[in-house]
Design an enzyme around this catalytic site. Structure first.
Site: not given
Length: 1029
Positions: A259, A257, A574, A369
């Site tokens: 970001d 993951h 997000h 997430d």
């Protein structure tokens, strides 16, 4: 001799044998590396920019040494590493070891080959697995070092604002001989030790693992490698004892993951992707079984543009089925705040990218997430070719434990998707025994399904899987006492879950995260930019589509719109739209919004010029009139502001048809003008024939009535009450507002300027006042009532200078209902107004889009807004969240000037019958006013819909067919209805299509009344209209 009987000493003996802290002079860990050799030469240069390899290698390099520190934060150092491998190391595995506090990338032969991040357990690059005489013994590498860590550069804690002067230290740079046989033994012993500790004393397998590990220590002479094979045979005997057929299967997938921005800026994310993904590709070269699930089309596009060589390798592994694109969206967006159309575009841009680049769309939505999930998402997934969903974020719930890990999720329209939460409650597993055991033990759907996802790899800041993670799981692939662990794919997992789905439960409605509900309000300028830019792109598409229909020479700005949409979608990531990012990211995001506004305004102007060219050229000597354009799908009668003959703005009441325009010369006269009365006590009353409002000197509403309905809306004679709350969460500052903040409410009571009349009536009445808020903030508000308008508007300006405070505005109303209604994407839902259960009070702060409403039978009050998302309704008090003031990870969050508008609308009947939905749209989508000639011109409407339950949300050119238009409509009332779509465009063919604009079913018949469309509650329909040339 029999094995020792004391469990604790046996456990600790094995622990110390593999410890990297104790007894490394004589234990196994101390033999992991053999001979060492310093580098032949190390030099560097430093730059504040992130530059490409070609530019870096031609710079002037100066001497560098181990132990030296580099910085400050966000700088980049390029190191030239010259090394010479001793010929005595022939036949040995040789690693280049690099340890620093920064994030590194090894370049070899002008290509990236390995990410180096101490926090991600990647501190070496394998030069050769067995040094041959024919291999080069001397070579030059480059290391690109970012002066930031895997999680940015927080000062004192991870989420603190970045330390601008942080330095990263190069603590190790050398060549070493790597003893692979020692490494394999260490992994064997680690797994056995974990089994012994975690399976428990009641499990005989725990003792078998312990006694085997103890015996391995006995057999292994760390100074004599000839003892290693026999030692490994002992472990193999345990690992080869198989499971029974009923054992739970853990589907392991590599994962990383990343970001797209968070504690680092967008630009750094591009390098994070490259560092992480090149490491994955290197692992795949030597582990053909490895699979890797990877989301976010934007990140693929970044790598495609910046690292074409790496991208080509990724494409090869996608073709082999190892590197697996998932998610189908442009980024892993926030699941609450983007509009319905924005969510459609996330999928449209993402799925089209994956189809173009890899020849397939994604079949799983992947959002592990994000801070909650809209109840409209299942329908949008279905419309984009997806019926499977994976996340794990609800494991973060602060109050209630979500009752399922595998279930069907049903949206507000009835669409269902098979949903799986990895039961280990993480998307960053390390392949440990503890994690696979938790995956089974924690699974709330044991017995219904026998398969679970296990996502392994360092994440958030990147990193990804490691060789050790893979090697751990190889030993657990089918070992008695442990779940069966198999390297798998998302498709393999969901396929078996689908086969086992007959006993699964169904969850209806939103997946609400009971945490991070401060993100509905934090960074108000980002929220405002998002809403405004959604509106701008909507209007550009509508006006450009109409311009094409009116002027065959006009070119629809498809490529420019794609660029603008992609900027907007990127900002919906997000940690950006929610406001949980550092100041650098906020600055980038606001710059992107500025670009969308700038280019969007130009595109709107071009479209209007093309569509209405003859009307925009005043004839010589003629007086000007006004062209007014409406981009919404219903007729609107509103007060507008337009330039007067002396250059001053004047007001006019106009009526404009749906999705069209009208030329206004003589404005309308309303049935009743706005009247403004001043009371002796300083109160002021305004009325317009629809509503009547009375305000005290501080701007409170002491009365609000519908003039044809003698009923007071305001309870306790005090609405539009501002309240300030202490806002100190437990940890996640920008993210969380805690329930206990409600205990600290302080009404704003300090008046700076009392209420005064600013417009005395006619087409508009308005009053203004100013308040002091908190210690040093000021609020100025103009309350406006327009002729014929059913709502009262509050144009608000706040100079915000607080710290850890939360500003809200409250409307206590004379309405009693156990539930309130909140607008969401393409529809609405109800939430309780009471706190009966823990599930109820955990929603003390919720999100809404353009409106919320509290109604009882026959009467209600709605609260509208133009850029706010946080809200709540408790008992009879409607509350809109306005501003927060967190200090991490951005110490400047929300400090400064804010302008926003909200409105209150009392209504008879239901909110549906009263037109609350349409009025909220009108507040958010102002009429376009353009000076024009006086040439006579009838009003023109491009589209209209026969039912007020249907909203025509989108009009755009089809992606692959310039001669076709896509219109998107949805049922907004929660009803089953048939409606007619009328258009004045020259349509020769019409058909339904999905959200990816692929035709669905048969064509629609074109009838005199238009197109007949059938809707069920909250159904979204897209129609492809092929136009005559």
């Amino acid at each position: 001799m029999a094995a020792i009987k004391h469990r604790r000493t046996a456990l600790e003996r094995v622990e110390k044998f593999i410890s990297d802290t104790y007894f490394t002079d004589c234990n196994l860990r101390g033999r992991l590396f053999g001979d060492r050799c310093p580098l032949a030469s190390l030099s560097y240069f430093q730059t504040p920019r992130r530059i490409p390899y070609e530019e870096a290698v031609v710079q002037e390099f100066g001497p560098a040494q181990v132990g030296q520190s580099f910085g400050p934060t966000w700088e980049t150092c390029w190191f030239k590493v010259e090394l010479s491998i001793p010929s005595a190391w022939a036949g040995r595995e040789v690693h280049f070891v690099w340890e620093s506090d920064g994030e590194g990338m090894v370049w070899r032969d002008a290509q990236p080959v390995q990410g180096l991040t101490k926090e991600g357990e990647k501190t070496s690059y394998i030069l050769t697995r067995s040094l041959k005489e024919s291999e080069p013994h001397s070579l030059t590498l480059y290391v690109e070092l970012a002066c930031n860590g895997l999680f940015g550069a927080g000062k004192g804690s991870m989420i603190a604002p970045p330390d601008p002067d942080r330095r990263v230290t190069l603590s190790k740079a050398e060549l070493v001989v790597f003893n692979r046989d020692v490494y394999e033994l260490l992994v064997d012993l680690e797994i056995l030790l974990d089994m012994a500790q975690l399976l428990g004393e009641e499990n005989q397998r725990s003792f078998q693992a312990l006694y085997t590990a103890n015996q391995m220590v006995n057999v292994c002479d760390v100074m004599d490698p000839s003892t290693f094979p026999a030692t490994r045979d002992l472990a193999a005997a345990i690992f080869s004892q198989r499971n029974g057929e009923s054992q739970h299967t853990v589907h392991a997938m590599g994962h990383c993951h990343i970001d797209s921005a968070w504690l680092w800026p967008y630009e750094e994310t591009i390098r994070k992707c490259a560092r992480s993904w090149v490491t994955v590709v290197q692992l795949m070269e030597h582990n053909p079984e490895l699979t890797f699930a990877c989301s976010q089309a934007q990140q693929f596009e970044w790598v495609r543009r910046s690292y074409p060589g790496l991208y080509a390798r990724i494409q090869d592994f996608v073709a082999k089925g190892q590197f697996i694109p998932v998610g189908g969206t442009w980024v892993e967006m926030d699941g609450n705040l983007p509009s319905g159309e924005s969510m459609v575009r996330q999928f449209l841009q993402g799925q089209r990218f994956f189809q173009e680049q890899f020849g397939r769309i994604c079949s799983e939505f992947w959002l592990p997430d994000t801070f909650g999930y809209s109840a409209q998402l299942p329908q949008l997934m279905h419309g984009c070719g997806i019926q499977r969903f994976l996340t794990q974020k609800l494991s973060w719930n602060l109050v209630n434990s979500f009752p399922h890990h595998t279930f069907f999720w049903e949206g507000i329209d009835g669409s269902q998707v098979l949903t799986h939460f990895p039961p280990g409650d993480s998307y960053g597993m390390h392949g440990r025994v503890e994690e696979v055991l938790k995956t089974v033990k924690n699974n709330k759907d044991k017995g219904r399904v026998n398969h679970s996802a296990f996502l392994f790899g360092f994440g958030d800041g990147g990193g990804g899987p490691t060789q050790k993670m893979l090697d751990r799981m190889k030993r657990m692939s089918d070992t008695d006492g442990l779940p069966r662990v198999q390297i798998s794919t998302p498709d393999q997992l969901f396929s078996v879950l689908e086969k086992e789905s007959s006993q699964l439960c169904t969850w209806v409605g939103e997946l609400f995260l009971e945490l991070h509900n401060g993100t509905y309000t934090t960074q108000a300028q980002i929220k405002k930019g998002n809403r405004e830019c959604e509106q701008i792109l909507h209007d550009v598409e509508v006006l450009s589509t109409l311009a094409v229909a009116q002027d065959k020479e006009f070119q629809y700005p498809a490529s420019q719109l794609q660029q603008l949409w992609r900027l907007l979608l990127l900002n919906q990531f997000h940690d950006v739209l929610p406001g949980s990012c550092i100041q650098l990211v906020v600055e980038d995001a606001l710059q992107y919004y500025t670009e969308i506004r700038r280019v969007g305004a130009q595109l709107q102007e071009k479209a209007v010029e093309s569509m209405c060219r003859d009307l925009l050229q005043p004839e010589e000597g003629s007086t000007q009139s006004t062209l007014v354009l409406n981009t919404l799908s219903w007729e609107r009668t509103e007060v507008i502001s337009r330039p007067g003959p002396n250059g001053k703005e004047t007001l006019a009441l106009v009526t404009v048809p749906s999705m069209g325009y009208a030329l206004v010369q003589e404005p309308l006269v309303p049935p009743q003008l706005v009247k403004v009365y001043e009371g002796e006590d300083g109160s002021i009353t305004m009325e317009n024939g629809v509503i009547s409002v009375c305000m005290d000197t501080m701007g409170h509403l002491i009365s609000l009535r519908l003039m044809d309905f003698e009923r007071e809306s305001i309870a306790n004679g005090c609405a539009n009450q501002f309240a300030l709350f202490d806002d100190v969460p437990l940890y996640w500052d920008a993210w969380d507002v805690m329930d206990y903040h409600l205990e600290t409410r302080k009404p704003v009571t300090t008046m700076l300027k009392p209420l005064e009349v600013t417009l005395a009536g006619g087409l508009r009445g308005s009053v203004r006042f100013s308040l002091k808020v908190g210690k040093s903030s000021t609020l100025t508000q103009e309350i406006i009532l327009d002729a014929m308008c059913p709502y009262l508007r509050f144009q608000t300006q706040v100079e915000w200078k607080e710290a850890h405070k939360f500003l809200k505005v409250e409307f206590p109303v004379n309405v009693r209902s156990t539930s309130a209604t909140y607008e969401i994407q393409f529809g609405h839902l109800q939430r309780p107004t009471h706190w009966n259960t823990s599930w109820d009070w955990a929603r003390f702060e919720v999100w809404a889009h353009k409106w919320l409403d509290l109604s009882e039978h026959g009467f209600g009050v709605a609260l509208l807004n133009n850029c706010k998302y946080g809200a709540s309704v408790h008992r009879n008090i409607l509350s809109l969240s306005l501003l927060r003031a967190p200090k991490s990870p951005d110490s400047t969050a929300d400090i400064g000037l804010h302008q926003f508008t909200y409105a209150v609308m009392p209504h008879q009947g239901s909110f549906q019958e009263a037109g609350v939905i349409q009025q909220a749209y009108s507040l958010n989508f102002p009429l376009h006013v353009v000076p024009a000639s006086c040439a006579p011109c009838p009003a023109w409407s491009a589209f209209s819909v026969s039912s007020p339950a249907i909203v025509l949300e989108t009009v755009k050119q089809a992606e692959d067919r310039p001669e076709a238009v896509v219109v998107r409509l949805y049922e907004a009332h929660g009803s089953t209805v048939t409606a007619w779509l009328q258009t004045s465009l020259p349509v020769k063919k019409a058909m339904l299509c999905d959200l990816l604009e692929r035709p669905v079913g048969w064509g629609l018949s074109l009838e005199k009344q238009g197109l007949r469309l059938s809707f069920t509650p909250f159904r979204v329909l897209s129609v492809l209209l092929v136009l005559s040339c």
